[in-house]
Design an enzyme around this catalytic site. Structure first.
Site, short mmCIF file in Angstrom:
data_model
loop_
_atom_site.label_atom_id
_atom_site.label_comp_id
_atom_site.label_asym_id
_atom_site.label_seq_id
_atom_site.Cartn_x
_atom_site.Cartn_y
_atom_site.Cartn_z
N LYS A 74 -0.35 -5.40 9.10
CA LYS A 74 0.99 -4.98 8.68
C LYS A 74 1.62 -4.22 9.83
O LYS A 74 1.04 -3.26 10.35
CB LYS A 74 0.93 -4.09 7.44
CG LYS A 74 2.29 -3.74 6.86
CD LYS A 74 2.12 -3.05 5.49
CE LYS A 74 3.47 -2.83 4.83
NZ LYS A 74 4.21 -1.70 5.42
N GLN A 97 -6.59 -1.60 2.80
CA GLN A 97 -5.89 -1.35 4.05
C GLN A 97 -6.53 -0.16 4.76
O GLN A 97 -6.79 0.88 4.15
CB GLN A 97 -4.41 -1.06 3.82
CG GLN A 97 -3.64 -0.98 5.14
CD GLN A 97 -2.20 -0.52 4.98
OE1 GLN A 97 -1.94 0.61 4.61
NE2 GLN A 97 -1.26 -1.42 5.27
N CYS A 120 2.22 2.84 9.81
CA CYS A 120 2.31 4.22 9.35
C CYS A 120 3.02 5.08 10.41
O CYS A 120 2.58 5.13 11.56
CB CYS A 120 0.93 4.78 9.05
SG CYS A 120 0.95 6.52 8.54
N ASN A 143 9.00 -7.20 4.28
CA ASN A 143 8.89 -5.97 3.50
C ASN A 143 10.10 -5.08 3.79
O ASN A 143 10.48 -4.90 4.94
CB ASN A 143 7.58 -5.26 3.88
CG ASN A 143 7.46 -3.87 3.27
OD1 ASN A 143 6.96 -2.96 3.91
ND2 ASN A 143 7.89 -3.70 2.04
N PRO A 187 0.85 -1.20 0.00
CA PRO A 187 0.00 0.00 0.00
C PRO A 187 0.88 1.23 0.00
O PRO A 187 1.74 1.39 0.87
CB PRO A 187 -0.80 -0.14 1.31
CG PRO A 187 -0.01 -1.05 2.16
CD PRO A 187 0.75 -1.98 1.25
#
Length: 785
Positions: free
Chosen positions: A520, A448, A480, A626, A374
């Protein structure tokens, strides 16, 4: 696109996209700093996460002289004179070692920068930190000053792209002699004369794409009508028997029918799914859509919190979200016995037990399913569509904030739209078949979301699964690092509240129907204090509270770990060794689960995620890594060395979208400049089909194309590299490409990006401006949501 700009001299706080009751100002490294003005360039179509990012990055607006700052700021591109360009091999004859931080480029492509005049502009100034210069009234005007707090991005301006004379929407899709239908009549402030609009109010038609409207070419009609920048391709002038000449619109496949201007679905792009009606958005704003299952689950959760001895039996949840009619009025459902007096809270009269984690639709992750991360701003539908065409097997929406979704905000719901190519099944070739996995029902696109409280996450999940049928899974963002998001307890802030996060994910699973839930995460919130291992253990086995009551794990179907901390944001390299440790831990947890001999603490098998397949741990979630994947070599090495099920790719896909093709073919692909230009053309076409082919749509496409080019210019062609593989963090010395076009595509000058965009979108509007989101030569670019 509606005008919604705030005057720069008005000091007014902005609403927090997470909690609109709280007013927020721009973040500052110094709490004593005077209150800053809010962001003046939030666009109507921006998502809440993008708005939050803009607010955070809008610094001091004092009108200081920044000319000195421009002169003093030195470009960060690594410069090499003739002496430094000489390698160790040339001096000693030995095999040279790869110089850390420098992209190894073949000698014949290096440029002697001493012969190049210093540029009169400073790309570093694109990322301002406080003082803001007045933007010049030219295409590509920008403001800036010295670098301030790391990761800042203040006061970006894009100008506007509008017709000089705006045509009334009642005339936009009808023939010239059609009867007027404007409700304002003569008082309407927009133009009704189609010929005058075409002559004086609208720029000339574009000559790109063969002068044929991309929307009309695919759909057979164009929703922009006369406002289309390719209107000449789907209109003509006819002469009537009385000698009058009329301008008429032409449909390619149905020339005898009039375009229906009242059909709201006509406004959507080509092949778009997950389109939410305006009536549904209005119902959400008026709170007419009831989240029945979430309300019941939250009530049960609150009762247990007040009285922990009151059992742990899950409630039987009602069937679905409350229904509303076209006017937003709740529909009363009569019970099957016909007793109209038996209706309570407009809820369905039957009871449906919640889906357990093991009963949900199966998903699959494997080496053959590289995942597109994302991406904030850049992860738009046209770019995802491009990546899917190049081999991306799983895609995610941009991070959407829960509260705007629940409130029916148009900009946030636009993030849920996907292209029909994203609804096809991902690649599937496992060594062992997945238990009860139906490949034909799987799809690529997932949503997401970010939420700071369990009630918000649950309600958002229930509404999404009810209104968006084309979702692979719903992912909760816990990575985030944006301050305005974290301050409210969402994003990376959830990493400090493991119990709260577990409750949230368990509740999302209870209300999401057959749609799986994933999460995530990052390594933790602080450098050198990773907490992801403990969190993974809690997510797989269940926390102490859940185990004591035999409730078991929260049932997430997949965990994705970004190998950086919140504090680290996107700087330095991702820690794949720590990702490997967590992946190993997840696989070892099966043995721990089998050692639980107390049947009271043994988890219910129905609560285990539906991701097991023969030969691996039963009921274990998939685990993905990731961070810093720039080639198929990185992808394959991480799969083999860390034991993850799949890898998620973010900035690597922005730099070269064909990385998915390289992974599929397991080899480097030295794309020619013309091939790379073809991908830019494909993005431009995708953008026009999605955002529209009118002046505003062309401007929006140009803006997001430039956002992507600010990343893709970092690509160094494989054919001119002296050593492989390419690495994140390496910065190239000045070099020239194998052709003029290749050199142009590698330019870090935003004005060259605008030139590239004009190849397919024509000259930019005189009021259009673009400022790079980040410095064109910055290698710590924040991209992921």
């Amino acid at each position: 696109m509606a005008e919604g700009r705030t005057a720069p001299d008005v000091e007014r706080p902005s609403a927090n996209p997470l909690d609109q009751s709280e007013r927020l100002d721009a973040g500052s490294a110094d709490d004593s700093t005077k209150r800053a003005n809010p962001q003046a360039d939030i666009l109507p179509g921006d998502s809440a996460a993008t708005k939050a990012e803009k607010i955070e990055r809008h610094g001091d607006t004092s009108n200081g002289d920044v000319n000195a700052d421009f002169e003093q700021s030195a470009p960060k591109r690594r410069k090499m004179d003739q002496e430094s360009a000489l390698t160790a091999a040339e001096r000693t004859g030995d095999q040279p070692e790869r110089k850390k931080g420098v992209t190894p480029i073949k000698k014949e492509f290096l440029v002697d920068i001493s012969r190049i005049l210093e540029p009169t502009h400073d790309d570093d100034a694109a990322e301002a930190s406080g003082k803001t210069a007045q933007p010049p009234q030219t295409v590509g005007g920008k403001s800036g000053r010295k670098k301030g707090k790391g990761g800042q991005n203040h006061n970006r301006q894009f100008g506007r792209s509008r017709d000089e004379i705006q045509l009334c929407m009642s005339r936009a899709k009808v023939d010239e002699f059609a009867s007027p239908t404007c409700q304002f009549g003569e008082k309407c402030k927009y133009e009704h004369d189609i010929r005058r609009y075409l002559k004086d109010g609208k720029r000339e038609d574009l000559a790109t794409f063969g002068s044929i409207c991309p929307v009309w070419e695919v759909k057979g009609k164009c929703s922009a009508g006369w406002r289309c920048r390719f209107a000449g391709s789907h209109s003509k002038e006819i002469e009537h028997e009385d000698g009058r000449k009329e301008l008429v619109l032409v449909e390619r496949e149905k020339p005898g029918e009039q375009l229906n201007g009242d059909d709201e679905m006509e406004e959507e792009g080509v092949g778009v799914v997950n389109v939410i009606s305006n009536a549904a958005k209005i119902s959400l704003r008026k709170k007419h859509i009831q989240t029945v299952k979430s309300d019941q689950y939250l009530q049960w959760m609150n009762e247990h919190n007040q009285d922990p001895t009151n059992g742990r039996t899950r409630p039987d949840l009602k069937a679905a979200v409350g229904l509303v009619d076209d006017e937003g009025i709740p529909i009363k459902i009569t019970p099957s016995n016909g007793d109209s007096n038996g209706v309570h809270d407009n809820r369905a009269s039957y009871v449906e037990p919640p889906f357990r984690a093991s009963e949900k639709r199966r998903i699959y992750y494997g080496p053959e399913t590289p995942v597109l991360a994302p991406l904030t701003t850049q992860g738009n539908l046209p770019f995802r569509r491009l990546c899917v065409s190049l081999g991306a097997q799983v895609t995610w929406s941009e991070m959407a904030m829960g509260l705007p979704l629940v409130q029916g905000e148009k900009g946030e719901w636009a993030l849920m739209k996907a292209h029909e190519s994203e609804t096809t099944p991902p690649a599937y070739s496992p060594k062992n078949p997945v238990l009860d996995y139906n490949h034909s029902k799987d799809l690529k696109f997932g949503a997401q979301i970010a939420a700071n409280k369990p009630w918000l996450a649950l309600k958002t999940t229930e509404i999404l699964t009810s209104l968006c049928p084309q979702l692979r899974a719903i992912d909760l963002n816990c990575g985030c690092p944006i301050d305005l998001v974290c301050r409210q307890g969402a994003g990376s802030a959830l990493l400090d509240s493991h119990a709260k996060l577990e409750k949230t994910l368990r509740g999302m699973n209870a209300v999401s129907g057959e749609t799986p839930i994933t999460v995530k995460i990052r390594m933790g919130t602080k450098d050198k204090h990773p907490t992801a291992e403990k969190l993974c253990q809690r997510l797989v086995l269940g926390g102490p509270e859940a185990q004591d009551h035999g409730e078991g794990p929260c049932g997430v179907a997949a965990i994705t770990l970004h190998g950086r901390s919140k504090q680290q944001r996107y700087t330095r390299s991702a820690d794949w060794q720590y990702i490997a440790d967590c992946a190993s831990l997840v696989k070892k947890l099966k043995a721990e689960r089998s050692n639980i001999t107390d049947t009271a603490r043994e988890p219910d098998a129905r609560d285990l995620p539906a991701s097991s397949f023969s030969g691996t741990g039963e009921g274990l979630p998939y685990f993905c890594g990731n961070g810093d994947i720039l080639s198929h070599v990185d992808y394959t090495a991480h799969l083999q060395d860390t034991g993850v099920d799949a890898c998620m790719i973010a900035r690597g896909a922005l730099i070269k979208p064909w990385i998915f093709e390289e992974i599929q073919q397991n080899q480097y692909l030295d794309k020619s400049a013309s091939e790379r230009l073809g991908y830019i053309e494909q993005f431009a076409r995708n953008g026009l089909e999605y955002w529209g082919s009118d002046e505003i749509g062309v401007g929006t496409t140009r803006r997001f194309l430039l956002e992507w080019l600010s990343f893709s210019c970092r690509y160094v062609p494989i054919g001119i590299l002296d050593e492989l593989p390419p690495r994140f963090g390496d910065r190239p010395p000045a070099f020239q490409g194998r052709s003029e076009l290749e050199t142009l595509l590698s330019s870090g000058d935003y004005r060259d990006w605008i030139k590239i965009s004009e190849m397919f979108l024509g000259p930019a509007h005189k009021d259009f401006q673009f400022q790079p989101k980040h410095k064109s030569n910055s290698y710590e670019i924040e991209a992921e949501g």
